[in-house]
Write an enzyme that holds these catalytic residues in place. Sequence first.
Site, short mmCIF file in Angstrom:
data_model
loop_
_atom_site.label_atom_id
_atom_site.label_comp_id
_atom_site.label_asym_id
_atom_site.label_seq_id
_atom_site.Cartn_x
_atom_site.Cartn_y
_atom_site.Cartn_z
CG HIS A 63 -1.34 67.99 53.27
ND1 HIS A 63 -2.01 66.79 53.26
CD2 HIS A 63 -0.69 68.06 54.46
CE1 HIS A 63 -1.75 66.15 54.40
NE2 HIS A 63 -0.96 66.90 55.15
CG ASP A 164 -2.00 64.43 58.28
OD1 ASP A 164 -1.81 65.40 57.53
OD2 ASP A 164 -1.18 63.51 58.42
CD GLU A 194 2.41 66.47 53.93
OE1 GLU A 194 3.30 66.68 54.75
OE2 GLU A 194 1.61 65.48 54.03
CD GLU A 195 -0.32 62.60 54.55
OE1 GLU A 195 0.74 62.04 54.86
OE2 GLU A 195 -1.03 63.22 55.35
CG ASP A 217 0.50 69.06 57.93
OD1 ASP A 217 -0.46 68.39 58.35
OD2 ASP A 217 1.22 68.70 56.99
CG HIS A 303 -0.23 59.13 58.77
ND1 HIS A 303 0.84 58.91 57.96
CD2 HIS A 303 -0.61 60.40 58.54
CE1 HIS A 303 1.10 60.02 57.28
NE2 HIS A 303 0.24 60.94 57.62
#
Lengths: 331, 362, 374
Positions: A63, A164, A194-195, A217, A303
Amino acid sequence: MKQLIQKLTETFSPSGFESAIREVIKQEVQPLADEVRVDALGNLIVRKGAKAKNGKRIMLAAHMDEIGLMVSHIDENGFIRFSNIGGIRTGGLLSGRVQFTNGTQGLIGVERDLFAAKSPTFSQYYIDVGATSAKNCPVKIGDVAAFKRPFLELGQRLVAKSMDDRIGCAVLIEALRALKTSPHELYFVFTTQEEVGPRGAATSAFGIDPEIGLAVDVTLTGDTPKSKYMAISLGKGPAVKVKDTGMLSDQHIVEWMCSTAEKKRIPYQREVLDGGSTDAMAIQMTRSGVLAGCLSVPCRYVHTPSEMVDYEDVQNSVKLLVALISAPLNL
Amino acid sequence: MPTIGNAQLKLLEKLCNACAVSGDEGEVRSIVMEEIKGHTDEVRVDAVGNVLVTKKGNGKSPSTSLRTSQPHLRVMLTAHMDEVGFMLVADDGEGLFRFETVGGMDVRQLPGKAVVVGREHLPGVIGARPIHLTTAEERKQKISLDALRIDIGPGTTKVKPGDWATFATRFQRSGPSVLAKALDDRLGVATLIELIKHAPPEIDLLAAFTVQEEIGLRGSRVAAYTFNPDIGIVLDSTPANDLPDWEGEENIAYNTKLGLGPAIYVADGSTISDPRLVRWLAETGTASKIPYQFRQPGGGGTDAGAIHKTRSGIPSISVSVPHRYTHSAISIARIDDWKNTLALLQAALANLTPDLLASERA
Amino acid sequence: MTEILPFLKDLISAPGLSGYEDPAANIIADKWRPLVHEISRGTLGSLQGLRRGTGKEPRPSVMIATHMDAIGLMVTGITDGFLRITRVGGVDVRVLPGTPVNVFATGAGASGTGATGAVTSAGEANVRPPLPGVVAQPSAQLLPDEARDGPVALEHLFIDTGLLPQKVSELVRVGDLVSFAQPPAELSGETLTGHSLDNRASVAALTVCLEELQTRPHVWDVWAVATSQEEVGAIGAAGSAYKLRPTIAIVVDVTFAKGPGASDWSTSPLGKGPTIVIGPNIHPALHKSMKELADKLEIPYTLEYTPSHSGTDGWATQVAAEGIPTLVIGLPLRYMHTAVELVALKDIQRTGRLLAEFIARLGPDYMDKIVWDK
């Protein structure tokens, strides 16, 4: 490859607003692809090769979106309130720098309660872009921002925002570059949203209708002080996902990945993740079902604005992916 | 140009007073079928109870749809027929029934309300323990759903577990506003009926009156799969939390405000609207001098959450008439906001061409 | 009619956790093969048996879906020979301490095939005996303060196999499966206890139905489906419904039977027949049709009310593709998601018979009755 990673991670493209990163990736893959297209949700779909004997239609997904912030209100003094795009951790917000898609930069402040015993809630944070009123604020409701942090090399470890999953994008691009021949009809898909979903993977998988789906990922690690237990460490190789919160990988895909790594003498780790999922979850549930799995790059501090991966893990991920898609496959 | 007059308000009244809790949308479905009769090219009720309407356009535009090579777009508009409410789940005898909530409800809104139960709209109440019998400590606690019953009075056999119930509120007008239950989303249903009756000839209008939105966007998902449109537009009604902040500070979490016009969604918990569609609606509003507002990004969701992820992806957006006091016995909305919502959609659909989707999503 | 008990006991003695259903699927396939015309596996592992109807083609079809996957545990790592675990499906952590389990080890040492490792895990359970083990709760002194008294979180529980650490490291890999080891037992009043009766008791009911259909002609095609991965999100049922596109779907899953700790309005009596579910997940005309049939045949049943999510495969099948009219039937079961679930055999027989009678009555015009707002 490090230059590519730097370029990818320093581009700003939160979920739903991926055009900037899509252009960067398009430049990289155009010369290598048989076909490049963009679908309704903005996924970049890159086809390479056609199905030969023993070949499969395989979708690889990384992603290209990242977590970010969206303006929800600008108060009379020009302070910006925001909502989250994806799973933002409040712990890393204070005094972070952000950049909006129109180039405006700002920093994150917090209401006075910070000094109370309880940690502040999301709604207590705001962005200061230097404006003094709602009128002279250079952004409006609905505008999006992402964290601003430069790419950093710490020896063998690479640090950046949006590792990410720009690291997955980098692995896909390098695998496409390194691929010599393949009996498979391959789709390298740089997915959107995706998130917040995974949404782009769901629609691109429906369009491609693959027999096999593999997400690339990041995954979490258990190798930092007092971290939650997890049998994954940085530097011990790419991880083969067996299970995460959203999905059980297909058992045949897992064994295909493990045995390929062993054959090629590429170090790997078996992964069971408690907390999070990937595009593979959406791919698996497409139409009447798709055999799905995930190749994970171990990553610390996921994150937050400073996500860390191991460069050798990254290179081994490329190697493993190329090995997987080069050989005929019977599942 | 259609607008909101007495006839439309009468229709809204009928729709709001009807009872159609998720899974039991029959009453509203009947009104919809009756209203659109003679205004459609095709209409059917699908496997889950959606009403699917096709109204073909005759318009030609200089460009063609990339997906269908047609000279005009196939646009799906949806409004959900269902409302939040209750289901009776056990008969405690003496006309008392245990019930569960259907859809997201704040249980604090329930004690002391009048309800109607079942097909025959049998009246009932949700009572509460007399204050005289409560302790000071107890009064500090929420009254839990477990402690509540729907009471229809003893001796009737017309009601049984499995029946649905909803608030007994009757539609009223008050100055510039309407007061009713289920404005979410009968406002959307009424708007969509008007759009069918006065369909813009530039597009193929695919209207879906959906079921089960309040329990997981379930009707819209199959409707979108069936229609497979070029664009999805959801007509909903969204909360306006435009009340004063308790500390007297600026209200920064109002979601929308009454009186500012239709609320255009940039992003909610279920969907990030297609930026091309956001621009199109906003530019149309500005050019046509129709007031509009952006709904504050954040949580919540509409049928767009299911629609945009259908098949290979469908560019989608939501537009809402704002209302206060969502999912409670009485909501309040402004007639002008509704008027402007209809006007914005009319104007926008009339200028819609396949060019809008010719460039890639931002 | 053949006796269903030996089959069911066999079936609940097999592992077959979500995503790894082969051991259960193989037992079911052996049983169904003589009862259906075709048998196949869906992409994600559902077992799909087809009994062709006598009607003219194209024939309508009914899918009967019963999930065959079981909940359990999975190894997340090894510390000093103790296995760390996570859940597969909705296991209540509070019932785990002291539970006997089977560990399906797939490491190199387990297969004896050398460093390249094993090929599959639970799928080969019949050729490679599992390691016995027990879920261990460390003593209070070894736990954080807040866990000393209350329930102990899964992250603090281990599985102890009794083997020495070195041996464990050779045998067990991250991702290996762990199932309950509780053997089935017959209790009084024709009841059966064991693990994984959720939802293999319903598989048994579907099998009873297929047996009945051997002597009952039916116009419609019947898809008997033992679905995979229900416990982790109705994955297999969604795929099968999309692929097979049945005209209608009937989902049979266990429901809460009245018993200790579960006696309120939401439970149904054990041994008093299946439940016929009402709610948004159900097409009201199908519900009515099934209820009238049960009344006519005097098969006992209770009504079950599900105001929104039915918590079964039915939730996914109803909204597959363009939507499928769906009905959910419940099989009352006590102590759901423990290793000692309990069902009444009579309920299984009745459910199977009701399904068969329903199918046998599906005429070519049946769908004319399945309309809204009658």
